[in-house]
Design a protein around this motif. Structure first.
Motif, short mmCIF file in Angstrom:
data_model
loop_
_atom_site.label_atom_id
_atom_site.label_comp_id
_atom_site.label_asym_id
_atom_site.label_seq_id
_atom_site.Cartn_x
_atom_site.Cartn_y
_atom_site.Cartn_z
N THR A 34 -23.64 -2.02 45.90
CA THR A 34 -22.35 -2.66 45.68
C THR A 34 -22.25 -3.09 44.23
O THR A 34 -23.20 -3.62 43.66
CB THR A 34 -22.20 -3.90 46.57
OG1 THR A 34 -22.35 -3.51 47.93
CG2 THR A 34 -20.84 -4.55 46.39
N ASP A 48 -20.07 10.03 47.35
CA ASP A 48 -21.50 10.26 47.42
C ASP A 48 -21.98 11.09 46.26
O ASP A 48 -21.25 11.90 45.69
CB ASP A 48 -21.83 11.04 48.71
CG ASP A 48 -21.80 10.14 49.92
OD1 ASP A 48 -21.52 10.65 51.01
OD2 ASP A 48 -22.02 8.94 49.76
N THR A 94 -29.03 2.45 51.59
CA THR A 94 -27.83 3.11 52.10
C THR A 94 -26.70 3.09 51.10
O THR A 94 -25.87 3.99 51.05
CB THR A 94 -27.36 2.40 53.39
OG1 THR A 94 -27.17 1.01 53.09
CG2 THR A 94 -28.39 2.57 54.49
N SER A 95 -26.65 2.04 50.30
CA SER A 95 -25.55 1.92 49.34
C SER A 95 -25.89 0.86 48.30
O SER A 95 -26.81 0.06 48.47
CB SER A 95 -24.24 1.54 50.04
OG SER A 95 -24.41 0.34 50.78
N THR A 135 -18.44 0.36 46.47
CA THR A 135 -19.68 0.73 47.16
C THR A 135 -20.03 2.16 46.83
O THR A 135 -19.16 3.05 46.90
CB THR A 135 -19.49 0.59 48.68
OG1 THR A 135 -19.09 -0.75 48.98
CG2 THR A 135 -20.78 0.90 49.41
N SER A 177 -14.71 2.25 48.54
CA SER A 177 -15.86 3.11 48.79
C SER A 177 -15.82 4.30 47.85
O SER A 177 -14.78 4.95 47.71
CB SER A 177 -15.82 3.59 50.24
OG SER A 177 -17.06 4.07 50.63
N CYS A 205 -27.84 8.28 42.25
CA CYS A 205 -27.05 7.20 41.66
C CYS A 205 -27.98 6.42 40.74
O CYS A 205 -29.00 5.89 41.18
CB CYS A 205 -26.49 6.30 42.75
SG CYS A 205 -25.54 4.91 42.11
N ARG A 229 -22.66 5.42 47.49
CA ARG A 229 -23.68 6.03 48.34
C ARG A 229 -24.30 7.21 47.63
O ARG A 229 -23.65 7.89 46.83
CB ARG A 229 -23.06 6.48 49.67
CG ARG A 229 -22.59 5.31 50.50
CD ARG A 229 -22.10 5.71 51.89
NE ARG A 229 -21.75 4.51 52.63
CZ ARG A 229 -20.62 3.81 52.46
NH1 ARG A 229 -19.73 4.19 51.56
NH2 ARG A 229 -20.40 2.71 53.14
#
Lengths: 530, 112
Positions: A243, A9, A240-241, A253, A6, A13, A255
């Motif tokens: 990958t 944040d 939400t994310s 992942t 993970s 992105c 975020r």
């Protein structure tokens, strides 16, 4: 099962480090917001590319080029992106003309709507900013249409062949082409050396994402390289994310508050297609466009064209047919005067180009014309020199229509995660008519001229339309702000969003859209309390 | 063998060799001169012809010396192309300024 890491944040992105993604990143940083960029390729420098004589990326999921069958058995449609830092400006030619204002509101012609949900007037200030930022060389007064132009570098001088085109196409329609092939040294880069090997500039004169924007963001953006984005996760209408997989197959992942897909026009579409949570709008993967082109060579023009002279591979463009060819053929064609075809040498670096083959075609034709029997007391050399000096070579990019059946889909997904595209692209029905009209136009201006159609291509690596802009999700994938319909914080910054393609090269329009998106994202974030 | 027999034998050998297309020194020099004139080559450019065999030079000279306005045979164009389309030859054939460093990446377009 591969492990999943993970990641931190960010406010924003961005998937892809091409020129659009980098411009967006730079603008976002200026607003004081945090940016993460995900790049599938390695951080190759210009020196690395020169050393290996190519842009090929070593990672297994970055195979390029890829081919799809075309509508004609003899042809394939070749898709050749650059899969590493800086994306495809690393190997593009570097022409930067704007779309014509009329192209934003053109009526349909044999295809779907060509109307953009934004106007040229809304985009114009961003065109100026993008041209300033990317150091475009151009003529601010000699332009295809009236508007605000303020190029930071002077234009290249028109070559003799450009001037020879003036009596053919109209002096008011032959003008310097806006380009990032530098006309003067700038930001530590030299001026263009005229080798016509622009696919990998031997002296780093050509502006790319790597040598224009990247130096400014390199130490301020979290750029994750060697990571292939494979899926966008959404819940309740929000991303939400994202990958991504690395070379070992481990997943990562990411975020963020906002996500922007800024890959090339085919991979952007495929990422949306392979993400189960992303709504599949009817137009996703449809209305794909590229620019087919055709080359005309004109012999015996009686004009002093002096092929082989010029300051850059292309210094002039022909705008006679740029707004449209004619009322009964309302498509756009932009002429590229190909001085570079006649550069003196073979490409010294192993990037395939069309220079050698087109030049050899012309040389053979001219030798044939020169060697015909009646010499009138002149040796072949004298006749060849006369023939050569009167030869003009122009390529025309042709606007293609957005057709529902021109599609991008996923042919397969490799074990390493790379999506292999299947592109269906039909040649425009009116190509032959375009070639005929230009040929007749030239013959009407020059008596005795021989016009030969040299070659044509199915596309020139402009990947357009497969996630088009429209006001509703019924007609498009993204809205006027490039927001993906029905997903609050997902945007697509790619030429795949173009509802129509003009005949102008797409890059500067994409640059303008990137800067405009940067302003919008800040406002959207503030309004959401982010 | 008498002188007469020797001369007869030599003439017979020359005739046989000539009929077989084997180039002979004096004939070859004349052919080269003719080709240089037809092409418009300078004296120092005669060496360009060394990329062609004697037979190919003969073919080219015959083709260029043939009057008439008929289209030129592909073979003739191929031979001419081998002479002048190489990077070091074309611009010299056109009498453009010589490129200073043929190994430089920047010997592309000429600048006015």
């Amino acid at each position: 099962m591969a492990s999943c890491v993970s990641e931190t944040d960010a406010d924003l992105c961005i998937l892809g480090t091409g020129v659009a993604g980098m411009l967006l990143a730079e603008r976002t940083l200026a607003q004081g917001r945090r940016v993460t960029m995900i790049e599938r390729g390695t951080p190759m420098t210009w020196e690395d590319r020169l050393r290996q004589k190519s842009h090929k990326d070593p990672l297994a999921f970055n195979v390029s080029p890829l081919n799809s069958p075309h509508d004609s058995p003899e042809r394939v449609y070749e898709f050749e992106p650059v899969y590493n830092l800086g994306g495809s400006t690393n190997h593009f030619f570097g022409n930067m003309p704007r779309f014509h204002p009329a192209h934003f509101a053109a009526e349909p012609f044999g295809g779907a709507s060509r109307r953009w949900p934004i106007t040229y007037a809304e985009l114009e200030p961003y065109y100026v900013q993008a041209e300033q930022r990317l150091r475009v060389a151009g003529h601010s007064e000699r332009t295809p249409f009236t508007g605000r132009f303020d190029y930071p570098l002077p234009p290249h001088r028109l070559a003799p062949m450009d001037r020879a085109c003036e009596p053919i196409f109209g002096a008011e329609h032959v003008m310097p082409v806006p380009t990032v092939r530098a006309s003067a040294s700038v930001d530590g880069r030299p001026a263009c050396c005229g080798t016509s090997t622009c696919g990998l500039c031997p002296v780093n004169a050509k502006g790319t994402a790597l040598n224009t924007v990247y130096p400014s963001i390199r130490d301020r953006v979290d750029i994750k390289t060697g990571l292939l984005a494979t899926e966008i996760q959404c819940r309740n209408g929000r991303v939400t994310s994202v990958t991504a997989v690395d070379r070992d197959g481990d997943c990562h992942t990411f975020r963020a508050n906002q996500f922007v897909v800024a890959c090339n026009g085919i991979d952007s579409c495929m990422l949306l297609q392979r993400s189960p949570d992303v709504p599949k709008h009817p137009s996703l993967g449809r209305y794909y466009m590229d620019h087919p082109d055709f080359d005309l060579v004109m012999y015996g023009t009686g004009l002093k064209s002096r092929p082989g002279y010029g300051d850059s591979a292309q210094t002039g463009m022909v705008t006679t047919f740029f707004e449209q060819v004619a009322p009964d053929l309302p498509v756009s064609m932009l002429g590229e005067i190909k001085t570079g075809i006649f550069s003196s040498g073979r490409p010294p670096i192993g990037i395939p180009t069309d220079i050698v083959s087109a030049r050899d075609f012309v040389i053979n034709d001219l030798l044939g014309r020169s060697a015909r029997g009646s010499s009138k007391g002149r040796d072949l050399r004298a006749r060849f020199k006369d023939e050569w000096q009167a030869t003009v070579y122009v390529r025309f990019l042709v606007e293609t229509q957005p057709l529902e059946d021109n599609t991008v889909s996923i042919k397969s997904i490799e074990a390493n995660g790379q999506a292999i595209p299947l592109v269906r692209l039909r040649y425009p029905d009116y190509m032959g008519e375009c070639i005929d009209r230009v040929t007749r136009f030239v013959r009407a201006k020059l008596s005795g001229v021989e016009v030969r159609h040299v070659t044509n291509e199915t596309g020139v690596q402009h990947w357009l339309g497969a996630t088009r802009m429209a006001e509703t999700s019924k007609d498009g994938c993204v809205d006027a702000q490039l927001r993906y319909h029905d997903v609050e914080n997902l945007y697509v910054l790619s030429a795949s969003t173009y509802p129509s393609c003009s005949s102008a090269n797409p890059t500067i329009t994409l640059g303008a859209l990137a800067l405009r998106l940067g302003d919008h994202l800040k406002a959207a974030s503030e309004s959401a309390g982010g | 063998m008498s002188d007469f027999d020797r001369r007869s034998l030599l003439r017979m050998v020359v005739a046989v060799l000539s009929a077989a297309g084997v180039p002979l020194p004096r004939a070859e020099a004349a052919q080269t001169e003719a080709l240089v004139a037809l092409l418009g080559l300078r004296p120092h450019e005669q060496r360009w012809l060394s990329v062609l065999t004697a037979d190919e030079r003969h073919q080219l000279q015959s083709a260029l010396a043939t009057p008439g306005d008929a289209p030129v045979a592909p073979r003739t164009i191929e031979l001419l192309g081998r002479l002048v389309s190489r990077r070091s030859r074309l611009f010299a054939f056109l009498e453009y300024p010589q490129v200073a460093d043929t190994r430089s990446v920047c010997d592309g377009l000429m600048r006015e």
